[in-house]
Scaffold this motif. Structure first.
Motif, PDB file in Angstrom:
ATOM      1  N   LEU A  18       0.472  -1.162  -0.134  1.00 32.75           N
ATOM      2  CA  LEU A  18       0.102  -0.067  -0.068  1.00 32.75           C
ATOM      3  C   LEU A  18       1.287   1.452   0.295  1.00 32.75           C
ATOM      4  CD1 LEU A  18      -2.888  -1.183   2.196  1.00 32.75           C
ATOM      5  CD2 LEU A  18      -2.941  -1.005  -0.076  1.00 32.75           C
ATOM      6  N   GLY A  19       1.949   1.324   1.055  1.00 30.15           N
ATOM      7  CA  GLY A  19       3.095   2.423   0.892  1.00 30.15           C
ATOM      8  C   GLY A  19       3.381   2.393  -0.916  1.00 30.15           C
ATOM      9  N   LEU A  20       4.324   1.615  -0.855  1.00 38.60           N
ATOM     10  CA  LEU A  20       4.380   2.066  -2.240  1.00 38.60           C
ATOM     11  C   LEU A  20       3.485   2.704  -3.536  1.00 38.60           C
ATOM     12  CD1 LEU A  20       7.531  -1.223  -2.414  1.00 38.60           C
ATOM     13  CD2 LEU A  20       7.777   1.167  -2.077  1.00 38.60           C
ATOM     14  N   ASP A  21       2.285   1.589  -3.700  1.00 41.70           N
ATOM     15  CA  ASP A  21       1.444   2.682  -4.077  1.00 41.70           C
ATOM     16  C   ASP A  21       1.382   4.147  -3.736  1.00 41.70           C
ATOM     17  OD1 ASP A  21      -0.484   1.386  -6.741  1.00 41.70           O
ATOM     18  OD2 ASP A  21      -2.113   1.544  -4.449  1.00 41.70           O
ATOM     19  N   LEU A  22       0.963   3.740  -2.936  1.00 42.39           N
ATOM     20  CA  LEU A  22       0.912   5.953  -2.607  1.00 42.39           C
ATOM     21  C   LEU A  22       1.856   6.785  -3.009  1.00 42.39           C
ATOM     22  CD1 LEU A  22      -1.235   7.471  -1.692  1.00 42.39           C
ATOM     23  CD2 LEU A  22      -0.896   6.279   1.023  1.00 42.39           C
ATOM     24  N   ALA A  23       3.012   6.364  -2.705  1.00 44.05           N
ATOM     25  CA  ALA A  23       3.761   7.412  -3.485  1.00 44.05           C
ATOM     26  C   ALA A  23       3.793   7.327  -4.465  1.00 44.05           C
ATOM     27  CB  ALA A  23       5.488   6.084  -2.733  1.00 44.05           C
ATOM     28  N   ASP A  24       4.069   5.919  -5.303  1.00 40.75           N
ATOM     29  CA  ASP A  24       4.195   6.296  -6.927  1.00 40.75           C
ATOM     30  C   ASP A  24       3.489   7.182  -7.058  1.00 40.75           C
ATOM     31  OD1 ASP A  24       4.530   5.473  -9.509  1.00 40.75           O
ATOM     32  OD2 ASP A  24       2.957   4.311  -9.680  1.00 40.75           O
ATOM     33  N   ALA A  25       1.655   6.846  -6.233  1.00 39.08           N
ATOM     34  CA  ALA A  25       0.778   7.880  -6.826  1.00 39.08           C
ATOM     35  C   ALA A  25       0.925   9.520  -6.214  1.00 39.08           C
ATOM     36  CB  ALA A  25      -0.813   7.379  -6.436  1.00 39.08           C
ATOM     37  N   LEU A  26       1.373   9.228  -5.647  1.00 39.32           N
ATOM     38  CA  LEU A  26       1.196  10.897  -5.053  1.00 39.32           C
ATOM     39  C   LEU A  26       2.968  11.874  -5.922  1.00 39.32           C
ATOM     40  CD1 LEU A  26       2.025   9.699  -0.911  1.00 39.32           C
ATOM     41  CD2 LEU A  26      -0.291  11.728  -3.017  1.00 39.32           C
ATOM     42  N   GLU A  27       3.881  10.346  -6.479  1.00 46.00           N
ATOM     43  CA  GLU A  27       4.911  10.681  -7.347  1.00 46.00           C
ATOM     44  C   GLU A  27       3.795  11.724  -8.480  1.00 46.00           C
ATOM     45  OE1 GLU A  27       7.975   8.130  -6.901  1.00 46.00           O
ATOM     46  OE2 GLU A  27       8.448   8.474  -5.124  1.00 46.00           O
ATOM     47  N   THR A  28       3.236  10.796  -9.122  1.00 46.60           N
ATOM     48  CA  THR A  28       2.720  11.056 -10.515  1.00 46.60           C
ATOM     49  C   THR A  28       2.208  12.125  -9.856  1.00 46.60           C
ATOM     50  OG1 THR A  28       2.617   8.497 -10.976  1.00 46.60           O
ATOM     51  CG2 THR A  28       0.667  10.028 -11.853  1.00 46.60           C
ATOM     52  N   ALA A  29       0.656  12.613  -9.044  1.00 46.33           N
ATOM     53  CA  ALA A  29       0.688  14.176  -8.297  1.00 46.33           C
ATOM     54  C   ALA A  29       1.481  15.090  -7.661  1.00 46.33           C
ATOM     55  CB  ALA A  29       0.063  13.736  -7.491  1.00 46.33           C
ATOM     56  N   GLY A  30       2.783  14.764  -8.498  1.00 47.93           N
ATOM     57  CA  GLY A  30       3.299  15.889  -8.056  1.00 47.93           C
ATOM     58  C   GLY A  30       4.035  15.945  -7.057  1.00 47.93           C
ATOM     59  N   TYR A  31       4.105  15.641  -5.971  1.00 48.94           N
ATOM     60  CA  TYR A  31       4.368  15.406  -4.801  1.00 48.94           C
ATOM     61  C   TYR A  31       5.741  14.975  -4.779  1.00 48.94           C
ATOM     62  CZ  TYR A  31       0.339  16.918  -3.029  1.00 48.94           C
ATOM     63  OH  TYR A  31      -1.319  17.473  -2.341  1.00 48.94           O
ATOM     64  N   HIS A  32       6.684  15.081  -3.914  1.00 53.86           N
ATOM     65  CA  HIS A  32       8.256  15.079  -3.735  1.00 53.86           C
ATOM     66  C   HIS A  32       8.108  13.341  -2.132  1.00 53.86           C
ATOM     67  CE1 HIS A  32      10.154  16.975  -6.322  1.00 53.86           C
ATOM     68  NE2 HIS A  32       9.495  17.897  -5.799  1.00 53.86           N
ATOM     69  N   VAL A  33       8.010  12.445  -2.181  1.00 53.95           N
ATOM     70  CA  VAL A  33       7.103  11.607  -1.119  1.00 53.95           C
ATOM     71  C   VAL A  33       8.627  11.386  -0.238  1.00 53.95           C
ATOM     72  CG1 VAL A  33       6.550   9.249  -1.211  1.00 53.95           C
ATOM     73  CG2 VAL A  33       5.738  11.214  -3.055  1.00 53.95           C
ATOM     74  N   VAL A  34       8.956  11.136   1.207  1.00 52.36           N
ATOM     75  CA  VAL A  34       9.511  10.400   1.825  1.00 52.36           C
ATOM     76  C   VAL A  34       8.661   9.579   2.461  1.00 52.36           C
ATOM     77  CG1 VAL A  34      10.118  10.824   3.883  1.00 52.36           C
ATOM     78  CG2 VAL A  34      10.257  13.104   2.605  1.00 52.36           C
ATOM     79  N   GLY A  35       9.400   8.613   1.947  1.00 52.65           N
ATOM     80  CA  GLY A  35       8.437   6.961   2.598  1.00 52.65           C
ATOM     81  C   GLY A  35       8.006   5.956   1.098  1.00 52.65           C
ATOM     82  N   PRO A  36       7.821   5.473   1.804  1.00 52.69           N
ATOM     83  CA  PRO A  36       6.360   5.197   2.545  1.00 52.69           C
ATOM     84  C   PRO A  36       7.054   4.538   4.299  1.00 52.69           C
ATOM     85  CG  PRO A  36       6.828   2.785   1.510  1.00 52.69           C
ATOM     86  CD  PRO A  36       7.306   4.017   0.322  1.00 52.69           C
ATOM     87  N   LEU A  37       7.606   4.806   5.439  1.00 50.32           N
ATOM     88  CA  LEU A  37       7.724   4.937   6.731  1.00 50.32           C
ATOM     89  C   LEU A  37       7.142   3.990   6.760  1.00 50.32           C
ATOM     90  CD1 LEU A  37       9.382   8.356   7.451  1.00 50.32           C
ATOM     91  CD2 LEU A  37      10.412   6.216   6.442  1.00 50.32           C
ATOM     92  N   ARG A  38       7.962   2.858   7.402  1.00 52.44           N
ATOM     93  CA  ARG A  38       6.449   2.073   8.581  1.00 52.44           C
ATOM     94  C   ARG A  38       6.826   1.646  10.080  1.00 52.44           C
ATOM     95  NH1 ARG A  38       8.451  -3.666   6.279  1.00 52.44           N
ATOM     96  NH2 ARG A  38       5.426  -4.160   7.111  1.00 52.44           N
ATOM     97  N   THR A  39       7.188   2.484  10.520  1.00 53.62           N
ATOM     98  CA  THR A  39       7.763   2.605  11.853  1.00 53.62           C
ATOM     99  C   THR A  39       7.434   4.083  12.445  1.00 53.62           C
ATOM    100  OG1 THR A  39       9.743   2.669  12.299  1.00 53.62           O
ATOM    101  CG2 THR A  39       8.950   0.406  11.911  1.00 53.62           C
ATOM    102  N   ALA A  40       6.994   3.829  13.755  1.00 55.93           N
ATOM    103  CA  ALA A  40       6.726   5.091  14.192  1.00 55.93           C
ATOM    104  C   ALA A  40       7.710   5.725  14.752  1.00 55.93           C
ATOM    105  CB  ALA A  40       5.935   5.264  15.210  1.00 55.93           C
ATOM    106  N   ALA A  41       8.954   4.518  15.061  1.00 55.00           N
ATOM    107  CA  ALA A  41      10.297   5.250  15.339  1.00 55.00           C
ATOM    108  C   ALA A  41      10.720   5.982  14.254  1.00 55.00           C
ATOM    109  CB  ALA A  41      11.068   4.275  16.145  1.00 55.00           C
ATOM    110  N   ALA A  42      11.442   5.424  12.849  1.00 58.39           N
ATOM    111  CA  ALA A  42      11.114   5.828  11.865  1.00 58.39           C
ATOM    112  C   ALA A  42      10.960   7.194  11.213  1.00 58.39           C
ATOM    113  CB  ALA A  42      10.594   5.065  10.453  1.00 58.39           C
ATOM    114  N   VAL A  43       9.053   7.345  11.602  1.00 60.01           N
ATOM    115  CA  VAL A  43       8.529   8.441  11.292  1.00 60.01           C
ATOM    116  C   VAL A  43       9.069   9.916  11.794  1.00 60.01           C
ATOM    117  CG1 VAL A  43       6.072   9.436  11.464  1.00 60.01           C
ATOM    118  CG2 VAL A  43       6.844   7.156   9.949  1.00 60.01           C
TER     119      VAL A  43
END
Length: 126
Positions: A18-43
């Motif tokens: 889900l994270g990679l799919d969302l990151a791809d969709a956001l990049e296509t929409a023109g965003y610069h994506v950080v992540g997907p980060l999978r843990t609260a500690a990483a975030v």
């Protein structure tokens, strides 16, 4: 290309597909994506040094709540969308109160559209 701060989006998602799919969709929409980060500690570690323009938060990240990250974003007045497996009628921790919420599995297009509707600082491209 350097990330434009106004288009920098943090994606915190425990499910890698889900994270990679969302990151791809956001990049296509023109965003610069950080992540997907999978843990609260990483975030939390990323937020210690950086500030996104907007964020997408999964409520549970690898077994731990992302409520601390939500609190940091609120203090910085950074809008975020909650993307969660919790049912729409379930009460979430106070840190997520009032944030737009989409239940999994949400269409990535719906998440991208919802991010575009969030308040952005003056002069920030949508």
């Amino acid at each position: 290309m350097d990330p434009t701060p106004q288009r920098l989006v943090l994606v915190a998602e425990t499910d890698p597909v889900l994270g990679l799919d969302l990151a791809d969709a956001l990049e296509t929409a023109g965003y610069h994506v950080v992540g997907p980060l999978r843990t609260a500690a990483a975030v939390e570690a990323w937020l210690a040094g950086w500030t996104p323009a907007v964020a997408v938060l999964d409520v549970q990240l690898a077994g731990r709540s992302s409520a601390t990250a939500a609190q940091v974003l609120r203090r910085r007045q950074i809008p975020f969308v909650v993307h969660t497996a919790s049912a729409i009628h379930e009460t979430l921790p106070d840190a997520f109160a009032g944030a737009p919420r989409l239940c999994k599995p949400a269409w990535t297009r719906d998440i991208v559209d919802l991010l575009a509707q969030l308040p952005h600082p003056a002069g920030t491209p949508r």
